[in-house]
Design a protein around this motif. Structure first.
Motif, mmCIF file in Angstrom:
data_model
loop_
_atom_site.group_PDB
_atom_site.id
_atom_site.type_symbol
_atom_site.label_atom_id
_atom_site.label_comp_id
_atom_site.label_asym_id
_atom_site.label_seq_id
_atom_site.Cartn_x
_atom_site.Cartn_y
_atom_site.Cartn_z
ATOM 1 N N LEU B 52 0.815 -1.212 0.000
ATOM 2 C CA LEU B 52 0.000 0.000 0.000
ATOM 3 C C LEU B 52 0.852 1.266 0.000
ATOM 4 O O LEU B 52 0.452 2.288 -0.551
ATOM 5 C CB LEU B 52 -0.926 -0.010 1.229
ATOM 6 N N ARG B 53 2.023 1.197 0.647
ATOM 7 C CA ARG B 53 2.878 2.390 0.713
ATOM 8 C C ARG B 53 3.250 2.866 -0.693
ATOM 9 O O ARG B 53 3.115 4.043 -1.029
ATOM 10 C CB ARG B 53 4.158 2.088 1.506
ATOM 11 N N GLY B 54 3.748 1.951 -1.494
ATOM 12 C CA GLY B 54 4.207 2.318 -2.832
ATOM 13 C C GLY B 54 3.067 2.656 -3.771
ATOM 14 O O GLY B 54 3.122 3.652 -4.511
ATOM 15 N N PHE B 144 6.618 -2.754 -8.739
ATOM 16 C CA PHE B 144 7.903 -2.336 -8.137
ATOM 17 C C PHE B 144 8.768 -1.498 -9.059
ATOM 18 O O PHE B 144 9.573 -0.705 -8.609
ATOM 19 C CB PHE B 144 8.702 -3.549 -7.626
ATOM 20 N N ASP B 145 8.584 -1.596 -10.372
ATOM 21 C CA ASP B 145 9.505 -0.971 -11.316
ATOM 22 C C ASP B 145 9.158 0.497 -11.565
ATOM 23 O O ASP B 145 8.859 0.891 -12.690
ATOM 24 C CB ASP B 145 9.487 -1.766 -12.631
ATOM 25 N N HIS B 146 9.209 1.317 -10.544
ATOM 26 C CA HIS B 146 8.826 2.731 -10.678
ATOM 27 C C HIS B 146 9.383 3.507 -9.477
ATOM 28 O O HIS B 146 9.265 3.056 -8.344
ATOM 29 C CB HIS B 146 7.297 2.836 -10.728
ATOM 30 N N GLN B 147 9.931 4.681 -9.755
ATOM 31 C CA GLN B 147 10.493 5.503 -8.670
ATOM 32 C C GLN B 147 9.486 5.791 -7.560
ATOM 33 O O GLN B 147 9.831 5.738 -6.372
ATOM 34 C CB GLN B 147 11.000 6.853 -9.205
ATOM 35 N N ASP B 148 8.250 6.112 -7.942
ATOM 36 C CA ASP B 148 7.269 6.494 -6.919
ATOM 37 C C ASP B 148 6.910 5.315 -6.020
ATOM 38 O O ASP B 148 6.633 5.484 -4.834
ATOM 39 C CB ASP B 148 5.991 7.029 -7.576
ATOM 40 N N GLY B 152 7.711 5.096 -2.034
ATOM 41 C CA GLY B 152 6.659 4.779 -1.055
ATOM 42 C C GLY B 152 7.076 3.650 -0.126
ATOM 43 O O GLY B 152 6.918 3.748 1.094
ATOM 44 N N GLN B 153 7.635 2.588 -0.685
ATOM 45 C CA GLN B 153 8.074 1.461 0.171
ATOM 46 C C GLN B 153 9.161 1.937 1.136
ATOM 47 O O GLN B 153 9.257 1.464 2.270
ATOM 48 C CB GLN B 153 8.615 0.289 -0.668
ATOM 49 N N GLY B 178 11.399 -3.812 -4.786
ATOM 50 C CA GLY B 178 10.941 -2.461 -4.472
ATOM 51 C C GLY B 178 11.074 -2.128 -2.993
ATOM 52 O O GLY B 178 11.516 -1.031 -2.626
ATOM 53 N N LEU B 179 10.703 -3.070 -2.157
ATOM 54 C CA LEU B 179 10.749 -2.834 -0.713
ATOM 55 C C LEU B 179 12.185 -2.650 -0.231
ATOM 56 O O LEU B 179 12.497 -1.686 0.478
ATOM 57 C CB LEU B 179 10.089 -4.018 0.016
ATOM 58 N N ALA B 180 13.065 -3.570 -0.630
ATOM 59 C CA ALA B 180 14.457 -3.488 -0.175
ATOM 60 C C ALA B 180 15.153 -2.265 -0.782
ATOM 61 O O ALA B 180 15.983 -1.623 -0.125
ATOM 62 C CB ALA B 180 15.206 -4.770 -0.535
ATOM 63 N N SER B 181 14.801 -1.905 -2.016
ATOM 64 C CA SER B 181 15.379 -0.694 -2.630
ATOM 65 C C SER B 181 14.993 0.543 -1.831
ATOM 66 O O SER B 181 15.835 1.390 -1.517
ATOM 67 C CB SER B 181 14.875 -0.530 -4.064
ATOM 68 N N GLY B 182 13.720 0.629 -1.493
ATOM 69 C CA GLY B 182 13.233 1.820 -0.797
ATOM 70 C C GLY B 182 13.755 1.899 0.628
ATOM 71 O O GLY B 182 14.307 2.925 1.052
ATOM 72 N N ILE B 183 13.580 0.826 1.377
ATOM 73 C CA ILE B 183 14.034 0.841 2.774
ATOM 74 C C ILE B 183 15.551 1.021 2.819
ATOM 75 O O ILE B 183 16.074 1.794 3.625
ATOM 76 C CB ILE B 183 13.610 -0.457 3.499
ATOM 77 N N GLY B 184 16.273 0.309 1.944
ATOM 78 C CA GLY B 184 17.727 0.423 1.938
ATOM 79 C C GLY B 184 18.184 1.839 1.628
ATOM 80 O O GLY B 184 19.104 2.362 2.263
ATOM 81 N N THR B 185 17.520 2.494 0.674
ATOM 82 C CA THR B 185 17.881 3.868 0.328
ATOM 83 C C THR B 185 17.679 4.800 1.521
ATOM 84 O O THR B 185 18.543 5.622 1.850
ATOM 85 C CB THR B 185 17.040 4.341 -0.878
#
Lengths: 324, 324
Positions: B52-54, B144-148, B152-153, B178-185
């Motif tokens: 839901l976040r993303g 998952f394949d999108h910056q937004d 969000g994740q 997507g989740l690991a990319s976002g949280i890791g960033t």
């Protein structure tokens, strides 16, 4: 008799911040859209139940010299783990008196928190606890009959109003009444129009009867023990009954099948493991809509300490066949 | 290729505040005291998963005229419900394309969120979605394949650091990434010394192989489909792989028995219903300590949408006999 005030509860919130989880209010989009529902999952506290709020506030309020002599509780349930957990937080000894018939898993969980568990015949629980208090100068932490405990439980009420200022109805399990006294006091002080409803099993409905009679009514322990909701077999003290008389707008009672079905719904729809006592507020919401005030509703899921075999039973009975 | 920044994630956090639960970080006192553990229960989002976040961030970023034409997704899993839920929040149409072999319960859940479900043969998913986009001017929301979506994740990462500023290790399930990319960033930007570890099933370890090889590695879908963790059968895109290459300090893989056992532990010890994909981070913590950095550890429990019959199986296999 001094009743707990909003200020007592606000002070408690400051005091317990380090040890207690600030639980979220979870929207339940699967509920009746005409009566939007939120769950307050106290099952997510580190010991699996709201009891940590009250026990930790009571122990935090002791002066340090007194606290260092240790704390005592008699309980085989969630209160035992709450006192043990809080004592470890402060680095002080905890002595928990339990009946010698207590299931091993509950003994183990309490020992895991670092407490010394004292097993005695069930009739000797109170005298054994009194002895520990006398011998060691340790302090007895009661499960509900104490202002500090009630104030601690009330912190969940502050959080409900902070997260959902326009809540209309709050459903709270009632047993000894500490949780409903505390939450009810917080909510009535902040938002007097919110309807605060206690929920009891039909098989342990002494508070419903007491409020109708205007004075505590005693149900024999054998009668109260019939319900599967093992955390809801106590009765209010004079102190909690005085709070409940002021803050409850009503009591709804739920059946055993309804409790079991609500446990299954919490697992499959809200992804929460609830013990039977923790599921009664949802049971009231799902099966007693006609007895409840309308509007935005918060249901307190008070605890999640349930034997996995019982959880399996609930899911098998209620969830799997209906949902495929 | 533009990678997501900390500012993108902070903006996303503002944007999603109304629709997404700010999940707590739950202390796990039953874990190894030498490696204290916290759980981040994204299973408690209203749709039962972090997705839901993303999805909500992506839909919130659309300009209103575009959004009013509606949104489209192809997914039979948590992303479908996320897009449907977010669209309803904004009062815009959602069209979810699902394979015609999707279990009825997933179709029902998505319809409950107000979406129109379009069932097509599995090979026609993408073309059916493209057609909806072309015919209605609706916007495709990728899983998952999108910056937004990644930004969000990532908001879950901001929350982990806010709640536990001295965290040492964060364990995150990896599928599309997507989740690991976002949280890791988020975490590397705020606390570069925190070790960010991805977790995959041994049976779908394409990201482990890809990071070792320095480029994406393709595992055939039949090979990835063997794992019980049905949410972890996707592979990173170029965009998420670029993020993962920068932010992951390592990947740990877990076995199928370990996943099942972690699901049972989450239910009995953390009182959380997790789906298999949601349990892999705990499985890594419990069964692969030797491969993990030391210290205060946060495990992301990414989702809780599990069939009750599977939950019964896990509890029966792992929890009940051991704990009696």
């Amino acid at each position: 008799m001094d009743l707990v005030t909003l200020n007592d509860i606000r002070d408690a919130a400051e005091r317990i911040r380090d040890a207690v989880v600030r639980t979220p209010l979870l929207p339940c989009p699967w509920a009746d859209p005409g009566r939007p529902l939120w769950a307050k999952p106290e099952s997510l506290q580190p010991i699996g139940a709201f009891k940590l709020r009250g026990a930790h506030n009571a122990i935090a309020r002791l002066d340090e010299r007194t606290r260092r002599r240790g704390v005592v509780a008699y309980s085989s349930g969630n209160h035992a783990q709450a006192v043990a957990y809080s004592a470890r937080h402060f680095g002080v000894p905890a002595h928990i008196v339990m009946p010698d018939v207590t299931p091993q898993v509950k003994i183990d969980r309490t020992r895991e928190c670092g407490a010394e568990v004292v097993l005695v015949p069930i009739a000797e629980r109170e005298s054994a606890a009194d002895e520990l208090v006398a011998d060691r100068g340790a302090v007895l932490v009661p499960p509900f009959d104490h202002q500090d405990v009630i104030a601690g439980q009330g912190t969940a009420g502050l959080e409900i109003i902070a997260d959902l200022p326009d809540v209309d109805v709050v459903l709270i399990p009632v047993s000894g009444g500490g949780l409903a006294s505390g939450i009810g006091t917080a909510i009535k002080a902040l938002s007097p129009d919110v309807q605060v409803i206690g929920v009891e099993p039909e098989l342990a409905a002494d508070t419903r009867d007491g409020l109708a009679a205007g004075a505590r009514v005693d149900w024999p322990v054998e009668r109260r023990s019939r319900t599967i909701a093992d955390g809801l077999r106590s009765q209010p003290s004079e102190l909690t009954f005085a709070h409940l008389s002021r803050v409850l707008d009503g009591v709804v009672t739920v059946g055993e099948r309804e409790i079991r079905s609500a446990m299954a719904a919490l697992a499959s729809r809200a992804r929460l493991v609830a013990e039977p006592s923790g599921a009664v507020a949802l049971a009231a919401y799902l099966d007693h809509a006609g007895e409840l005030p309308a509007g935005r509703t918060a249901a307190v899921i008070s605890g999640g300490n349930v034997d996995p075999t019982l959880m399996v039973e609930m899911l098998t009975e209620h969830a799997a066949p209906a949902r495929g």
